[in-house]
Write a protein that holds these residues in place. Structure first.
Motif, PDB file in Angstrom:
ATOM      1  N   UNK A  36     133.589 -72.852  32.653  1.00  0.00           N
ATOM      2  CA  UNK A  36     132.754 -72.810  31.445  1.00  0.00           C
ATOM      3  C   UNK A  36     132.126 -71.426  31.248  1.00  0.00           C
ATOM      4  N   UNK A  43     139.859 -76.229  26.317  1.00  0.00           N
ATOM      5  CA  UNK A  43     139.591 -77.350  25.418  1.00  0.00           C
ATOM      6  C   UNK A  43     140.845 -77.577  24.566  1.00  0.00           C
ATOM      7  N   UNK A 214     129.061 -80.876  20.053  1.00  0.00           N
ATOM      8  CA  UNK A 214     129.295 -79.530  19.520  1.00  0.00           C
ATOM      9  C   UNK A 214     130.774 -79.324  19.199  1.00  0.00           C
ATOM     10  N   UNK A 263     135.957 -82.493  27.491  1.00  0.00           N
ATOM     11  CA  UNK A 263     135.358 -83.067  26.286  1.00  0.00           C
ATOM     12  C   UNK A 263     134.121 -82.261  25.928  1.00  0.00           C
TER      13      UNK A 263
ATOM     14  N   UNK B  39     134.104 -70.618  20.502  1.00  0.00           N
ATOM     15  CA  UNK B  39     134.554 -71.910  20.001  1.00  0.00           C
ATOM     16  C   UNK B  39     134.197 -72.116  18.537  1.00  0.00           C
ATOM     17  N   UNK B  49     128.354 -71.764  18.459  1.00  0.00           N
ATOM     18  CA  UNK B  49     129.355 -71.811  19.531  1.00  0.00           C
ATOM     19  C   UNK B  49     130.360 -70.661  19.432  1.00  0.00           C
ATOM     20  N   UNK B 101     129.070 -79.764  29.213  1.00  0.00           N
ATOM     21  CA  UNK B 101     130.434 -79.824  28.679  1.00  0.00           C
ATOM     22  C   UNK B 101     131.017 -78.424  28.543  1.00  0.00           C
ATOM     23  N   UNK B 102     130.163 -77.431  28.399  1.00  0.00           N
ATOM     24  CA  UNK B 102     130.621 -76.056  28.344  1.00  0.00           C
ATOM     25  C   UNK B 102     130.972 -75.545  26.962  1.00  0.00           C
ATOM     26  N   UNK B 103     130.871 -76.386  25.954  1.00  0.00           N
ATOM     27  CA  UNK B 103     131.343 -75.952  24.630  1.00  0.00           C
ATOM     28  C   UNK B 103     130.400 -74.942  23.985  1.00  0.00           C
ATOM     29  N   UNK B 104     129.109 -75.029  24.299  1.00  0.00           N
ATOM     30  CA  UNK B 104     128.152 -74.081  23.735  1.00  0.00           C
ATOM     31  C   UNK B 104     128.009 -72.843  24.605  1.00  0.00           C
ATOM     32  N   UNK B 105     128.600 -72.886  25.803  1.00  0.00           N
ATOM     33  CA  UNK B 105     128.249 -71.912  26.841  1.00  0.00           C
ATOM     34  C   UNK B 105     128.628 -70.473  26.482  1.00  0.00           C
ATOM     35  N   UNK B 135     123.237 -74.265  19.237  1.00  0.00           N
ATOM     36  CA  UNK B 135     123.011 -75.677  19.501  1.00  0.00           C
ATOM     37  C   UNK B 135     123.631 -76.053  20.844  1.00  0.00           C
ATOM     38  N   UNK B 136     122.889 -76.773  21.654  1.00  0.00           N
ATOM     39  CA  UNK B 136     123.468 -77.410  22.834  1.00  0.00           C
ATOM     40  C   UNK B 136     123.131 -78.885  22.755  1.00  0.00           C
TER      41      UNK B 136
END
Ligand code: FES
Ligand code: FES
Lengths: 461, 172
Positions: A36, A43, A214, A263, B39, B49, B101-105, B135-136
């Motif tokens: 991450x 993803x 997100x 996810x 992202x 993101x 989840x790492x999507x905002x990281x 946003x997280x």
């Protein structure tokens, strides 16, 4: 390194083996954190196979309407649009996700057939060389609607003469083994109301809640040389999605391979099987990779939220704070289709009347169909809203009796060995100790008798 | 309008690609240059993101038409540390559980990099202000704020000069 954990109080676990306590209270690194923080975690949307096609949905502009006709002419004329899928292209268009565990009937089309039942319901899928072309194509689909009366309120939906939302159920509620709702009958609540010093009845209500991950819901489907489909998805439920998709495609399960597990936030919002089946069909008919990912506004509008609930709680209460009867009528708004809400409603029923020993309990828990966005899973669905209502009720009862709300709970908390309303014997209860500890931590004074109470005995009550 | 050749300096390297005018910086990074750390969470500037640094300042790449930043320098998470090392912000995010989840990281870290390059000793309010566009939904902001403050401390202790990327990445 910041430790935010207080030392663990192991006294309640005195009987447990010491070497079972190796993780709680220690610092364990997440196995995926390194990926991450370096951006290397893959993803689903990071997969970009050559020749990728993009799928965008044309969605219902009505809450409830008959579809008189669909005109694809203008959409097909958009440069880059290669194919438009309708219900006729889906091998097994009608499904319900919980059929895998025997829940029926099939009640939801992948793509609408002759009717739409909520605003944003998918009608046809536009497949194009670019995302922009797919969006343009989807915007140019013309649907001729005949409006039908819609119903948005759970109690109105159950009233005489309400418009029928979902013909596959035949009525606006989910039937549980022949019953119109999930029920609890324990003791005699009416008698309790007659004996009580006080009867309190209040109503509680919640709105749908969107999980708002997100990363929006989506998938990339890549046809393989051996005829299989490789599905890169952000589903929270890989095997569940694979099995449901295979049933919808009418192919053996081993025709599909799912690559998932990463996810970008789910919170229950990614257990429905909404993007994979149609993307798979698009990949099969074009023999090219296809991406279908929700825009943020689709995520907010059509991905299934936590169900709205309305809950009436009526309590029979004695002067000393003992609750001797509790009657609950609960309505869960499933929206237009079942998805996971019949299950959520069952969970709600299983959770009543809260963690309290009440000798007389009556509950009717209705799973209701309305013309709203189908609801489904979200963190503890079926339980959290009920808890909000039950604990608000406890506070209001305490206030009405001018009683300490923690003492009211300690008096009524279940103890090991109590028979619960579902005729299960309570074991491993800990509410008494949790409340005592909480009171201590926040400096809330409890009298000696309450501090001596225990979950393992009814002594002192 | 016809496509044109655009060049950018990405993570210190000059890169050239063909872009249709109006193509976003995010699309170019992800689809033309294969840099997928940033992202797409909303594609409308509201989630952060997609945050990368353009001339060392955070920008939501989903809103930047790439031709408007031609020849400028762009930094992405891929360029933060090399050779399998983590810099102070990255290791601090790991150690402080600032990612789930790492999507905002990626966006969070790039914002933090820009902040610490500008100000080696930010206050908690400065950190909160810096991440206010990101946003997280999983981690909660508290561990992220703690991680960024901790990264600042690590960087000061390591004697990394502000205003330029860490010379020597912290090996973990
Ligand atoms: S994707 Fe750019 S701000 Fe959300
Ligand atoms: S870690 Fe999931 S959104 Fe921040």
């Amino acid at each position: 390194m910041t430790y935010r954990l207080a030392p663990i109080d192991k006294r309640p676990f005195a009987a447990e083996r010491e070497d079972d306590f190796t993780v709680i209270g220690s610092v364990v690194q997440r196995s995926d954190a390194r990926g991450h923080v370096t951006g290397r975690t893959e993803f689903f949307e990071d997969v970009a196979p050559p020749g990728l096609l993009h799928l965008k949905m044309h969605r219902s502009a009505r809450h409830h309407a008959r579809i008189r006709g669909v005109d694809l002419t203008a959409a097909l004329a958009v440069p880059g649009v290669t194919r438009i899928l309708t219900h006729a292209d889906i091998p097994n268009n009608l499904y319900t996700p919980l059929k895998l565990i025997g829940v029926g009937p099939d009640d939801e089309p992948i793509l609408a057939v002759d009717k739409v039942r909520y605003l944003g319901e998918p009608i046809c899928a536009v497949v194009a060389e670019s995302e922009a072309a797919a969006l343009e194509g989807a915007a140019r689909v013309r649907v001729d609607y005949e409006d039908l009366p819609a119903v948005f309120d759970v109690e109105e939906a159950l009233a005489e003469g309400a418009p029928l939302v979902n013909e596959y159920h035949g009525q606006n509620f989910f039937k549980y083994e022949g019953h119109h709702c999930r029920r609890i009958r324990f003791g005699d609540v009416e008698k309790a109301f007659g004996q009580a010093d006080h009867v309190f009845e209040w109503r509680y209500e919640s709105a749908p809640i969107e999980q708002a991950p997100t990363e929006t819901t989506g998938c990339v489907v890549v046809p393989q040389a051996d005829g299989r489909l490789r599905i890169h998805s952000d589903t929270q439920a890989c095997f569940f999605t694979l099995d449901n998709t295979a049933l919808i495609l009418e192919v053996p399960f081993n025709r599909l391979r799912i690559v998932g597990g990463t996810v970008g936030g789910g919170f229950g919002g990614k257990v429905d099987v909404t993007v994979e089946p149609v993307a798979c069909v698009a990949a099969m008919v074009t023999d090219r990779p296809v991406k279908f990912v929700y825009d943020r506004d689709e995520e907010m509008q059509v991905s299934s939220p936590r169900a709205a609930e309305r809950i009436y709680i009526k309590d029979a209460v004695m002067d000393d704070g003992r609750i001797i009867g509790r009657k609950v009528t609960l309505y869960v708004d499933s929206g237009a289709y079942a998805r996971h809400t019949p299950y959520g409603t069952t969970k709600a029923a299983a959770h009543l009347p809260g963690p309290y020993s009440i000798p007389n309990v009556w509950a009717d828990c209705h799973c209701v169909f309305t013309n709203r966005t189908p609801s489904s899973a979200m963190r503890g669905f079926g339980v959290t809203i009920g808890d909000f209502a039950l604990e608000s009720q406890m506070d209001r009862v305490a206030r009405a009796l001018s009683m300490d709300p923690l003492r009211l709970r300690l008096l009524n908390a279940y103890r090991d060995g109590d028979l619960k309303a579902h005729r299960k014997v309570a074991e491993g209860t800990a509410l008494v100790e949790v409340i005592q500890k909480t009171a201590e931590l926040v400096g809330h004074e409890l009298p000696e008798a309450y501090r001596r109470m225990s979950s393992t005995t009814r002594e002192g009550l | 309008m016809p496509s044109q050749i655009v060049s950018l300096v990405v993570n210190g390297e000059p890169r050239e690609f063909i872009a249709r005018p109006g193509t976003t910086l995010l699309t170019i990074l992800r689809e033309s240059l294969g840099l997928t750390a940033a992202k797409r969470g909303c594609a409308q500037g509201s989630c952060g993101t997609c945050t990368v640094l353009v001339d060392d300042r955070p920008a939501t790449a989903c809103l930047v038409a790439v031709e408007t930043v031609a020849d400028h320098s762009v930094r992405t998470l891929e360029g933060v540390a090399s050779d399998g090392n983590l810099d102070e912000v990255q290791s601090s995010f790991v150690d402080n559980f600032a990612t789930q989840c790492g999507f905002c990281t990626a966006g969070m870290i790039m914002v933090a990099e820009a902040l610490l390059d500008r100000d080696p000793d930010p206050s908690e309010e400065d950190v909160i202000e810096a991440i206010s566009g990101n946003v997280c939904r999983c981690t909660g902001y508290r561990p992220i704020v703690i991680a960024i403050l901790d990264a600042a401390r690590r960087r000061r202790e390591a004697g990394v000069e502000p205003g330029r990327p860490a010379e020597e990445a912290v090996s973990r």
